[in-house]
Design an enzyme around this catalytic site. Structure first.
Site, mmCIF file in Angstrom:
data_model
loop_
_atom_site.group_PDB
_atom_site.id
_atom_site.type_symbol
_atom_site.label_atom_id
_atom_site.label_comp_id
_atom_site.label_asym_id
_atom_site.label_seq_id
_atom_site.Cartn_x
_atom_site.Cartn_y
_atom_site.Cartn_z
ATOM 1 N N THR A 171 -7.791 19.160 -27.074
ATOM 2 C CA THR A 171 -7.262 18.771 -28.377
ATOM 3 C C THR A 171 -6.514 17.433 -28.298
ATOM 4 O OG1 THR A 171 -5.476 19.366 -29.912
ATOM 5 C CG2 THR A 171 -5.326 20.320 -27.761
ATOM 6 N N ASP A 172 -6.392 16.762 -29.441
ATOM 7 C CA ASP A 172 -5.592 15.527 -29.484
ATOM 8 C C ASP A 172 -4.092 15.833 -29.383
ATOM 9 O OD1 ASP A 172 -5.281 16.700 -31.994
ATOM 10 O OD2 ASP A 172 -5.639 14.863 -33.137
ATOM 11 N N GLU A 173 -3.733 17.126 -29.543
ATOM 12 C CA GLU A 173 -2.297 17.464 -29.544
ATOM 13 C C GLU A 173 -1.648 17.235 -28.178
ATOM 14 O OE1 GLU A 173 -1.203 20.934 -31.768
ATOM 15 O OE2 GLU A 173 -3.033 20.858 -32.937
ATOM 16 N N TYR A 207 1.610 25.404 -27.249
ATOM 17 C CA TYR A 207 0.146 25.305 -27.303
ATOM 18 C C TYR A 207 -0.328 24.021 -26.641
ATOM 19 C CZ TYR A 207 -4.424 23.996 -29.239
ATOM 20 O OH TYR A 207 -5.717 23.552 -29.381
HETATM 21 P P1 NAD Z 1 -10.305 30.203 -31.928
HETATM 22 O O1 NAD Z 1 -8.921 30.740 -31.775
HETATM 23 O O2 NAD Z 1 -11.013 30.370 -33.224
HETATM 24 O O3 NAD Z 1 -11.243 30.837 -30.802
HETATM 25 C C1 NAD Z 1 -10.854 30.925 -29.457
HETATM 26 C C2 NAD Z 1 -11.676 32.026 -28.799
HETATM 27 O O4 NAD Z 1 -11.262 32.049 -27.415
HETATM 28 C C3 NAD Z 1 -11.406 33.413 -29.387
HETATM 29 O O5 NAD Z 1 -12.619 34.067 -29.687
HETATM 30 C C4 NAD Z 1 -10.658 34.133 -28.273
HETATM 31 O O6 NAD Z 1 -10.935 35.526 -28.178
HETATM 32 C C5 NAD Z 1 -11.167 33.405 -27.031
HETATM 33 N N1 NAD Z 1 -10.210 33.548 -25.921
HETATM 34 C C6 NAD Z 1 -8.893 33.246 -25.934
HETATM 35 N N2 NAD Z 1 -8.330 33.558 -24.755
HETATM 36 C C7 NAD Z 1 -9.318 34.070 -23.964
HETATM 37 C C8 NAD Z 1 -9.367 34.595 -22.655
HETATM 38 N N3 NAD Z 1 -8.276 34.710 -21.920
HETATM 39 N N4 NAD Z 1 -10.549 35.025 -22.176
HETATM 40 C C9 NAD Z 1 -11.679 34.960 -22.930
HETATM 41 N N5 NAD Z 1 -11.690 34.504 -24.205
HETATM 42 C C10 NAD Z 1 -10.525 34.063 -24.719
HETATM 43 O O7 NAD Z 1 -10.194 28.675 -31.523
HETATM 44 P P2 NAD Z 1 -11.052 27.420 -31.997
HETATM 45 O O8 NAD Z 1 -10.387 26.802 -33.158
HETATM 46 O O9 NAD Z 1 -12.478 27.782 -32.080
HETATM 47 O O10 NAD Z 1 -10.811 26.443 -30.762
HETATM 48 C C11 NAD Z 1 -11.686 26.453 -29.648
HETATM 49 C C12 NAD Z 1 -11.225 25.422 -28.638
HETATM 50 O O11 NAD Z 1 -11.197 24.136 -29.224
HETATM 51 C C13 NAD Z 1 -9.830 25.675 -28.086
HETATM 52 O O12 NAD Z 1 -9.854 25.405 -26.719
HETATM 53 C C14 NAD Z 1 -8.961 24.678 -28.846
HETATM 54 O O13 NAD Z 1 -7.856 24.296 -28.057
HETATM 55 C C15 NAD Z 1 -9.930 23.543 -29.044
HETATM 56 N N6 NAD Z 1 -9.668 22.716 -30.228
HETATM 57 C C16 NAD Z 1 -9.518 23.307 -31.458
HETATM 58 C C17 NAD Z 1 -9.304 22.509 -32.571
HETATM 59 C C18 NAD Z 1 -9.161 23.104 -33.956
HETATM 60 O O14 NAD Z 1 -8.787 22.403 -34.892
HETATM 61 N N7 NAD Z 1 -9.462 24.385 -34.152
HETATM 62 C C19 NAD Z 1 -9.230 21.121 -32.429
HETATM 63 C C20 NAD Z 1 -9.395 20.561 -31.162
HETATM 64 C C21 NAD Z 1 -9.619 21.365 -30.068
#
Ligand code: NAD
Length: 363
Positions: free
Chosen positions: A145-147, A170
């Protein structure tokens, strides 16, 4: 999709919002075998993938397998990696909601730091045993993430050279995972790429995140919470554009590199919330304007002021640019939520989320 070069792909977090979009895209547009490793946590749901499996041919559907595994369980993880036998790992699994990291930071350290470390260890051991040709073309793509870069002032943009300065549990846990991934590249030559992306939105996102939350509150004519002065700026990107970037970087990104991915869609939270309300006025007209539901609430503790991404590296090196305008993608997203209220109710109930305020650091 032009020649996706990986036969066996392990996606972690594929039951989440972005991972689900990636799984569906690869099932529809590649010939790869897709292994979706997920602990099936509160924000997980596979309805979108189930729909996709129903829509594609039986033969294509046979290319998919769900592996219900927690990254913190190293034995199960080792077995899953052995079974999947991947040529490419795209690692999205993480606890992902800043507000929850304020209330319960340990879960973020467990999944995002220890989980990533376990995955790197399992993958390293798998990769070292691969025959030379597969070993050479193997990739580990870490989705971040950009965060991790902290908060910007009025001007400037994050790029690949920006120093890390995470400020929430986070973002600190994601920064730690980025460092571990780089360390495995420098120390063991594991072939990694990293992407740091801005805020995503689109269908199938768990209702606790800003855009679905506001749409659902507006739809149910409930008070719409706006944190603080509403002037925090985020650089919004439609999830399909992010997935496009992930596929490009996984296939063609330079090993050891990171790529910043953003939508050139900078907006204050207040602008986003007002725009959703204006579209809701057209889609679901009621006596009053939906914007009258907007209510200022206490700010998030440590709320980062501004994020903005300079995506010029991924554009110049790999030719990626976002295809969706913010407005068009927002309309698609609003229409999707209006038509999928039942899904929202189902996942909210399953995830024990009633739409209330979280992340105030209450004892
Ligand atoms: P989300 O919360 O919708 O999905 C995350 C998934 O990871 C869930 O299904 C969860 O069960 C699984 N998970 C979490 N911990 C786990 C573990 N210990 N073992 C197995 N599975 C596990 O998140 P998202 O929004 O789809 O984000 C996905 C990725 O992208 C993350 O790594 C997040 O940091 C990154 N990201 C998200 C955004 C955003 O705006 N949503 C932006 C940039 C980066």
């Amino acid at each position: 999709m032009k020649a996706f070069p990986f036969k066996r792909v392990l996606i972690t977090g594929g039951a989440g919002f972005i991972g689900g979009c990636l799984v569906r895209r690869l099932l529809r547009e590649s010939n790869s075998f897709i292994f979706n490793l997920d602990k099936l946590g509160y924000a997980s749901d596979t309805s979108g993938i189930d729909q996709c499996l129903h829509d594609i041919t039986n033969d294509s559907a046979k290319r998919y397998q769900l592996l219900h595994v927690d990254l913190c369980d190293k034995n199960s993880l080792d077995h899953a990696i052995e079974l999947a036998d991947p040529d490419l790992v795209i690692h999205l699994a993480a606890e992902s909601h800043v507000d929850r990291s304020i209330d319960s930071p340990k879960a973020f350290l467990d999944s995002n730091v220890l989980g990533t470390f376990n995955l790197l260890e399992s993958v390293r051991s798998h990769w070292q045993k691969l025959p030379l040709a597969r070993k050479t073309s193997f990739r580990f793509h870490h989705v971040s993430t950009d965060e991790v870069f902290g908060s910007l002032g009025e001007s400037g943009r994050f790029n690949e050279k920006t120093s890390y300065d995470p400020r929430s549990p986070y973002s600190a846990s994601k920064a730690a995972s980025d460092h571990l991934v780089r360390a495995f590249n420098h120390t063991y030559d594991l072939q990694i790429v990293i992407t740091n992306c801005s805020n995503n939105f689109g269908p199938w996102q768990f209702p606790e995140k800003l855009i679905p939350l506001v749409i659902l509150k507006a739809l149910h004519l409930e008070s719409i919470p706006l944190y603080g002065d509403g002037l925090n700026v985020r650089d919004w990107l439609y999830v399909e554009d992010h997935v496009e970037a992930l596929i490009l970087v996984a296939s063609k990104g330079v090993i050891g590199s990171s790529y910043c991915v953003g939508g050139y869609g900078e907006r204050t939270n207040r602008e986003v919330v007002n725009q959703i309300c204006s579209i809701m006025d057209l889609r679901k007209p009621v006596d009053n304007l939906h914007s009258e539901l907007i209510t200022a609430v206490r700010d998030r503790p440590g709320h980062d002021k501004r994020y903005s991404i300079d995506s010029s590296l991924i554009t110049s090196e790999l030719g990626w640019t976002p295809k969706y305008s913010f407005k068009d993608a927002l309309i698609l997203t609003i229409d999707w939520y209006i038509n999928n209220v039942e899904w929202c109710n189902k996942v909210s109930a399953k995830g024990d989320y009633a739409g209330g305020r979280i992340g105030l650091n209450k004892p």
